[in-house]
Scaffold this active site. Structure first.
Site, PDB file in Angstrom:
ATOM      1  N   GLU A   5      82.577  61.879  10.661  1.00 47.26           N
ATOM      2  CA  GLU A   5      81.578  60.815  11.435  1.00 47.26           C
ATOM      3  C   GLU A   5      82.140  59.933  12.425  1.00 47.26           C
ATOM      4  O   GLU A   5      81.971  59.902  13.232  1.00 47.26           O
ATOM      5  CB  GLU A   5      81.374  59.109  10.371  1.00 47.26           C
TER       6      GLU A   5
ATOM      7  N   HIS B  41      88.595  82.866  -4.576  1.00 43.28           N
ATOM      8  CA  HIS B  41      87.483  83.653  -5.108  1.00 43.28           C
ATOM      9  C   HIS B  41      86.490  83.183  -4.901  1.00 43.28           C
ATOM     10  O   HIS B  41      85.555  84.506  -5.379  1.00 43.28           O
ATOM     11  CB  HIS B  41      87.885  83.634  -6.763  1.00 43.28           C
TER      12      HIS B  41
ATOM     13  N   LYS C 148      67.838  58.519   8.968  1.00 48.38           N
ATOM     14  CA  LYS C 148      66.210  56.996   7.946  1.00 48.38           C
ATOM     15  C   LYS C 148      66.394  56.702   9.012  1.00 48.38           C
ATOM     16  O   LYS C 148      65.491  55.882   7.544  1.00 48.38           O
ATOM     17  CB  LYS C 148      68.471  55.557   8.576  1.00 48.38           C
TER      18      LYS C 148
HETATM   19  O1  PA5 Z   1      81.183  55.230   7.421  1.00 47.05           O
HETATM   20  C1  PA5 Z   1      80.329  54.514   7.370  1.00 47.05           C
HETATM   21  O2  PA5 Z   1      80.324  53.468   8.415  1.00 47.05           O
HETATM   22  C2  PA5 Z   1      79.358  54.862   6.748  1.00 47.05           C
HETATM   23  O3  PA5 Z   1      79.658  56.219   6.145  1.00 47.05           O
HETATM   24  C3  PA5 Z   1      79.480  54.134   5.709  1.00 47.05           C
HETATM   25  O4  PA5 Z   1      80.389  53.388   4.355  1.00 47.05           O
HETATM   26  C4  PA5 Z   1      78.226  54.265   4.730  1.00 47.05           C
HETATM   27  O5  PA5 Z   1      76.397  54.725   6.313  1.00 47.05           O
HETATM   28  C5  PA5 Z   1      77.262  53.389   3.442  1.00 47.05           C
HETATM   29  O6  PA5 Z   1      77.391  52.055   4.009  1.00 47.05           O
HETATM   30  P1  PA5 Z   1      77.368  50.781   4.614  1.00 47.05           P
HETATM   31  O7  PA5 Z   1      78.441  50.112   3.501  1.00 47.05           O
HETATM   32  O8  PA5 Z   1      76.377  49.863   5.150  1.00 47.05           O
HETATM   33  O9  PA5 Z   1      75.718  50.584   2.873  1.00 47.05           O
END
Ligand code: PA5
Length: 431
Positions: A283, A304, A418
């Site tokens: 990310e 394996h 989303k």
């Molecule tokens: O690293 C990030 O920002 C994301 O992985 C969020 O943690 C994830 O999308 C969850 O978001 P939220 O905490 O707003 O539900």
């Protein structure tokens, strides 16, 4: 902690020197707050900034949940649960010991699978449980829906008043739907600092509360993180700074056409740590048409399956091995008078020793097969070393993102699925 001998011949020592200089400059931008995403740097100071009162509050809430429950359901997705799961699995017995007085942590809201959640609710019918719900935005659909399901189940099981006592919300300090819920219902709350993003939040209450519930020594964990904060600061020369070494090596390899990084561990206890690492780097770096693709493997199991590809497939990857030097287990190979399986030559050798030799053999073979190798060593698996590793990885990820030329602290691409899903759920209209 980091050995880079086996990134050669892809990266020669003179090239590494230049890469380290670049990593150090990126680290300086990070510390000075002059790089991309500078409004999201709260995680940098978390280890040394959180006070003993902050940690004591987390421990007190954890204690109250533990005294009420045999199970705690952690509701969250992505950065909201992966860090806690990584540490809990690394430091708890893999196979739950019958009669343990430490609550078991179960996970909800990390997918939309109906079977997963109905099976969970069926299991909760027979548990005495509490809930920790984590969402910074408070609007993520997976944890949002799971929380509805679990909240309703818990209220039916113990009544509204007791359910409120057993629910802790971790969210933005001021805004968001979850904060409103918490106010309306009287839930206890802890805050994710506004300038800390989800995947950089493991050393905030997001990671610390579930860990404390599971019996992890979060004081020791934060001590390890504090040491890592010192060891990765700009005051440390880049050739001694584990975050700079890691960021420099992986970017050098990427520039040489190694597009994929495989994080290899030799213990199933580290599987979730590898998943936390994968999310952190994917990310943070995968944007603007760039980024190393992070994958993880648990050896020797995966030797394996994907081992064949790593040894002889397309030469576009490098591997990072996480080695735990001192194993806790003292298990040795038992002798057998008939020796029908032929393994008596290993009698009294420890399984830890054999696993370690498997790792050395694998590193040598893969390197010889054309896979550059980065080696990371932890003296042992403990709360202290986990804290050290988590912080070092976060810092390396931020430096690495800067070397790549991206903002490591946003994730605009995650919004695409989303938006589509919400439109489809809402009969084509924007929500
Ligand atoms: O690293 C990030 O920002 C994301 O992985 C969020 O943690 C994830 O999308 C969850 O978001 P939220 O905490 O707003 O539900």
């Amino acid at each position: 902690m980091i050995t880079l001998e086996r990134i050669q011949p892809a990266i020669e020592p003179s090239e590494l020197k230049a890469l380290l200089h670049e990593a150090h400059q990126c680290n300086q931008r990070l510390e000075a707050g002059t790089g991309l995403g500078a409004d999201m740097l709260g995680w940098l100071e978390l280890p040394q900034q959180q006070t003993s009162d902050d940690i004591a509050l987390v421990n007190a809430i954890a204690h109250s949940l533990r005294s009420r429950s045999d199970t705690v359901v952690l509701v969250g997705i992505g950065g909201s649960y992966l860090g806690a799961k990584a540490v809990i699995e690394a430091l708890s017995p893999l196979h739950r010991v019958h009669g343990s007085d430490i609550p078991e942590v179960l996970y909800a809201g990390c997918n939309l699978c109906p079977d997963y959640h109905s099976d969970l609710l069926d299991a909760l019918d027979h548990r005495n449980y509490s809930v920790v719900v984590v969402s910074k935005s408070g609007s993520t659909i997976e944890p949002g829906l799971a929380f509805r399901l679990v909240k309703q189940h818990l209220e039916q099981q113990v009544g509204r008043h007791e359910a409120a006592q057993r629910t802790v919300v971790i969210t933005d300090p001021e805004k968001g739907a979850l904060r409103e819920w918490a106010k309306a219902k009287g839930y206890r709350t802890l805050a994710i600092p506004a300038n800390v993003g989800g995947r950089f939040s493991v050393l905030s209450p997001v990671g610390l509360l579930p860990m404390a519930v599971a019996g992890i020594d979060i004081v020791a964990l934060m001590d390890g993180a504090k040491q890592a904060q010192t060891d990765t600061s700009v005051a440390v020369a880049p050739e001694l700074n584990p975050a700079c070494l890691y960021a420099a090596a992986r970017n050098g390899l990427y520039r040489k056409g190694k597009r994929m990084e495989l994080l290899a561990t030799f213990s199933p206890k580290l599987r979730s740590l590898a998943e936390w690492w994968r999310q952190l780097f994917a990310e943070s770096e995968g944007k603007d048409g760039k980024g190393i693709f992070p994958v993880n493997s648990s050896y020797t199991t995966d030797l394996h399956s994907i081992g064949q590809y790593v040894q002889q497939g397309e030469r576009s990857m490098f591997e990072t091995f996480v080695d735990i030097v001192q194993q806790n287990s003292r298990l040795v190979v038992p002798s057998d008078s008939r020796n029908l399986d032929g393994f008596n030559y290993l009698v009294d050798r420890s399984i830890a020793d054999i696993n370690s030799i498997a790792m050395q053999g694998t590193i040598q073979a893969h390197h010889k097969g054309g896979v550059p190798v980065i080696e990371m060593r932890l003296p042992q698996l403990s709360a202290y070393t986990m804290g050290y590793l988590l912080y070092t990885m976060e810092r390396a990820c931020a430096i690495s993102g800067y070397m790549l030329g991206v903002n490591p602290f946003d994730q605009p691409g995650v919004e695409a699925y989303k938006a589509n899903m919400q439109m489809l759920l809402n009969n084509g209209a924007a929500v």
